[in-house]
Write an enzyme that holds these catalytic residues in place. Sequence first.
Site, short mmCIF file in Angstrom:
data_model
loop_
_atom_site.label_atom_id
_atom_site.label_comp_id
_atom_site.label_asym_id
_atom_site.label_seq_id
_atom_site.Cartn_x
_atom_site.Cartn_y
_atom_site.Cartn_z
N ARG A 127 10.72 6.89 -3.35
CA ARG A 127 10.23 8.11 -4.01
C ARG A 127 10.48 9.28 -3.06
O ARG A 127 10.81 9.09 -1.89
CB ARG A 127 8.72 8.00 -4.27
CG ARG A 127 7.95 7.66 -3.00
CD ARG A 127 6.47 7.87 -3.12
NE ARG A 127 5.74 7.34 -1.99
CZ ARG A 127 5.62 7.93 -0.80
NH1 ARG A 127 6.19 9.10 -0.59
NH2 ARG A 127 4.92 7.37 0.19
N GLY A 173 0.81 -1.21 0.00
CA GLY A 173 0.00 0.00 0.00
C GLY A 173 0.84 1.26 0.00
O GLY A 173 2.07 1.23 -0.09
N SER A 174 0.15 2.39 0.13
CA SER A 174 0.80 3.69 0.19
C SER A 174 -0.16 4.66 0.85
O SER A 174 -1.38 4.47 0.83
CB SER A 174 1.16 4.17 -1.22
OG SER A 174 1.82 5.42 -1.18
N GLY A 175 0.39 5.71 1.47
CA GLY A 175 -0.45 6.75 2.04
C GLY A 175 -1.32 6.30 3.20
O GLY A 175 -2.42 6.81 3.38
N SER A 176 -0.85 5.34 3.99
CA SER A 176 -1.56 4.85 5.17
C SER A 176 -2.83 4.08 4.83
O SER A 176 -3.62 3.78 5.74
CB SER A 176 -1.91 5.99 6.14
OG SER A 176 -0.74 6.67 6.55
N GLY A 181 -5.21 1.24 4.55
CA GLY A 181 -5.30 -0.10 5.13
C GLY A 181 -4.46 -0.32 6.37
O GLY A 181 -4.41 -1.44 6.88
#
Length: 410
Positions: free
Chosen positions: A277, A155-158, A160
């Site tokens: 990134r 995932g990304s950006g918190s 889940g």
Amino acid sequence: MTGPWFVLVESNTTGTGRDFAEAARRHGLRPVLLARSPARYPYAAELGLDVHETDTASAASVTAVCRRLLAAGLAGITSSSEYFMHTAASVAAELGLPGPDAAAVARCRDKATQREWLSARAVPVPDFLVCRSSALAHEAARAMAVPVVVKPVAGSGSEGVRACADPDTAADWAGRLLAGDTTGKVLVEREISGPEYSAEVVDGEVAGVTAKHLGARPYFVETGHDFPAPVAARVAERLAAVARDAVRALGLVTGPAHVELRLSDRGEMYVIEVNPRLAGGLIPRLVRYATGRDLVGEVVAGLSGRPVRPAGGVDRHASIRFLVPSRSGVVREVTGLDLARALPGVVELSCAVTAGLPIRIENSFTDRKGYVIGVSGDAETAGEIADRAVAGIAIEYRQPGSGRRDRTTQ
């Protein structure tokens, strides 16, 4: 515009997506956006970018477009979206262009692999187990003596990510993630109490450390950042040293990295994750306001074979606070924007909330509907400026029988 092409594979919809395109132009490059649905990126039309509608989920399709551009002069390829960093790195390697090691990017993108890799190389990470069933997640939480954090591995950006106070909650959350996950696994790790920071890295070297503000548990939505982190120099140096060890252990020594860390109540430092990134949440802009360094420009220069010359000379503090609605509903009105924008020290304000907008709380970065950036000569004042500005913005919902307002405060 003439000059070699610089390919951007997809993008953030706001923030650094636009910044990458503008930085490419400053370096004499012709930015071109490869996107499956170009209409998702309004800034592309606003900047008059060249756009290729491409199946970006297919590395072969991206490679084919880049090969055509290579004949006319192609300097580099990257993305501001973590989901496309591996594609960009792989295509760059195939075409002989500068870029991070694709295998290192892949190690970072799978958080389970990343954890195992760092742990095997003595980089401090929380105790963890990779689980392929809710029963295993239950056992992991019991063995670690909860609380634990359960998260997807890709995932990304918190999205889940949730703290779980007992084994039953951990098992339930793991089951929900596994039901919608194609990897067949989740990560269960011991929760580290204490403040969260991030180190912003370019070509293996730390450009600075950011302090993070988080929303209400059990989720980990980032509601603000302060740069540079208002910590003692020795603490910042230790955080930077651990971050350098992490990116070097992973082999991510070319291009950007964003290393998230926690400082435990006992003063121990842990790597929470390494992202291949630049930071999201407009942290690169905070760095620019605070120090004068243009991290986006440095990354573009490095990935296009141009000399990287870090600039600086500014000594300030910058803070961002996000506009995070506290509940779902349909917006009736937003007030306070003009007053917030006029506050001394506010250098940027953006709000995506408009009358009629339906808001749904997702407990991830998507809940952020705007932001305010405050700048000052000292950390405390910069934070106070941003706090005051965002606290003055009020959202009123369209709700029968209620005139209540939801005021966003940090």
